[in-house]
Design a protein around this motif. Structure first.
Motif, short mmCIF file in Angstrom:
data_model
loop_
_atom_site.label_atom_id
_atom_site.label_comp_id
_atom_site.label_asym_id
_atom_site.label_seq_id
_atom_site.Cartn_x
_atom_site.Cartn_y
_atom_site.Cartn_z
N GLY A 1 42.18 42.71 28.50
CA GLY A 1 42.26 43.97 28.39
C GLY A 1 41.58 44.95 29.34
N VAL A 2 40.62 44.34 30.16
CA VAL A 2 39.88 45.04 31.11
C VAL A 2 40.43 45.58 32.32
CG1 VAL A 2 37.62 44.83 32.39
CG2 VAL A 2 37.54 44.12 30.17
N VAL A 3 39.94 46.79 32.72
CA VAL A 3 40.54 47.26 34.21
C VAL A 3 39.42 47.79 34.73
CG1 VAL A 3 41.95 49.00 35.22
CG2 VAL A 3 42.80 48.09 33.05
N ASN B 1 45.77 40.35 30.48
CA ASN B 1 45.78 41.70 30.86
C ASN B 1 44.51 42.05 31.43
OD1 ASN B 1 46.92 44.21 31.04
ND2 ASN B 1 46.48 44.68 29.04
N ILE B 2 44.02 41.39 32.48
CA ILE B 2 42.69 41.78 33.12
C ILE B 2 43.05 42.21 34.70
CG2 ILE B 2 40.54 40.91 34.15
CD1 ILE B 2 40.46 38.93 31.74
N ILE B 3 42.63 43.36 34.93
CA ILE B 3 42.97 43.87 36.34
C ILE B 3 41.82 44.41 36.85
CG2 ILE B 3 44.10 45.95 37.63
CD1 ILE B 3 46.07 45.99 34.94
N ILE B 4 41.36 43.87 38.26
CA ILE B 4 40.22 44.41 38.93
C ILE B 4 40.86 44.72 40.26
CG2 ILE B 4 38.01 43.33 39.84
CD1 ILE B 4 37.79 41.55 37.57
N ASN B 5 40.15 45.85 40.71
CA ASN B 5 40.65 46.23 41.97
C ASN B 5 39.98 45.22 43.29
OD1 ASN B 5 40.12 47.83 44.42
ND2 ASN B 5 41.33 49.21 43.44
#
Length: 189
Positions: free
Chosen positions: A111-113, A93-97
């Motif tokens: 869990g980081v966005v 659950n790691i999301i990076i633009n």
């Protein structure tokens, strides 16, 4: 990455962050087999390199990259600028633009966005400088700059710039000290 030498440099810098030991092929294979975060980073770096060189190898790399992206729950586009020594402590659950900029020796937790703000004065994406630790569940949004040696606490929501050596916690995140990330970031390149 301009050349194959640069690709190897990035992969071995990531490897050092995971193991703390100098580069060697045996160590690379061992870490690849045991560390899901490193396995994902390996294919992400390969995709970034081969996409710029119009090689047919790119399609195999992209297939492996997408496979591990789905398997480990990591949504980090390979075109994102992530400097050497990136460390994913635990996958999931790691999301990076894709337009975010991440400096050397950064640690990202589950869990980081790191996302985009689509309105307001902070329209854009975050920039993380060197030696930044982002704790589990933290969210960073908007055109903000996270200074060097910053520690972001678990579940913090960061929507403003953070000065060098700051420690931020809370919703919205506030600076609580200037002890920095020195105890969280080890094995610096």
């Amino acid at each position: 990455m301009e050349n194959f030498k640069k690709l190897k440099e990035f992969i071995y810098a990531d490897l050092f962050r995971y193991t703390g030991r100098p580069k060697c092929t045996k160590l690379l294979l061992e870490c690849y087999l045991r560390k899901p975060g490193f396995k994902f980073l390996f294919w992400m770096r390969c995709c970034a390199y081969y996409s710029k060189h119009k090689s047919p190898v790119f399609y195999y790399c992209k297939w492996r990259y997408l496979h591990y992206s789905y398997k480990f729950g990591l949504q980090i586009p390979y075109i994102t600028f992530i400097d050497k020594g990136f460390y994913i402590g635990h996958f999931g659950n790691i999301i990076i633009n894709q337009r975010a900029i991440i400096g050397k020796n950064c640690n990202i937790s589950p869990g980081v966005v790191i996302g985009q703000s689509n309105r307001g004065v902070k329209l854009g994406v975050p920039t993380l400088k060197e030696n930044v630790y982002v704790g589990p569940g933290a969210k960073l949004f908007g055109e903000i700059t996270i200074g060097e040696n910053v520690a972001i606490g678990a579940n913090a929501v960061v929507v403003k710039d953070v000065p060098d050596c700051g420690v931020v916690v809370g919703v919205p995140a506030k600076v609580v000290s200037f002890l920095g990330s020195f105890e969280y970031i080890n094995k610096k390149i």
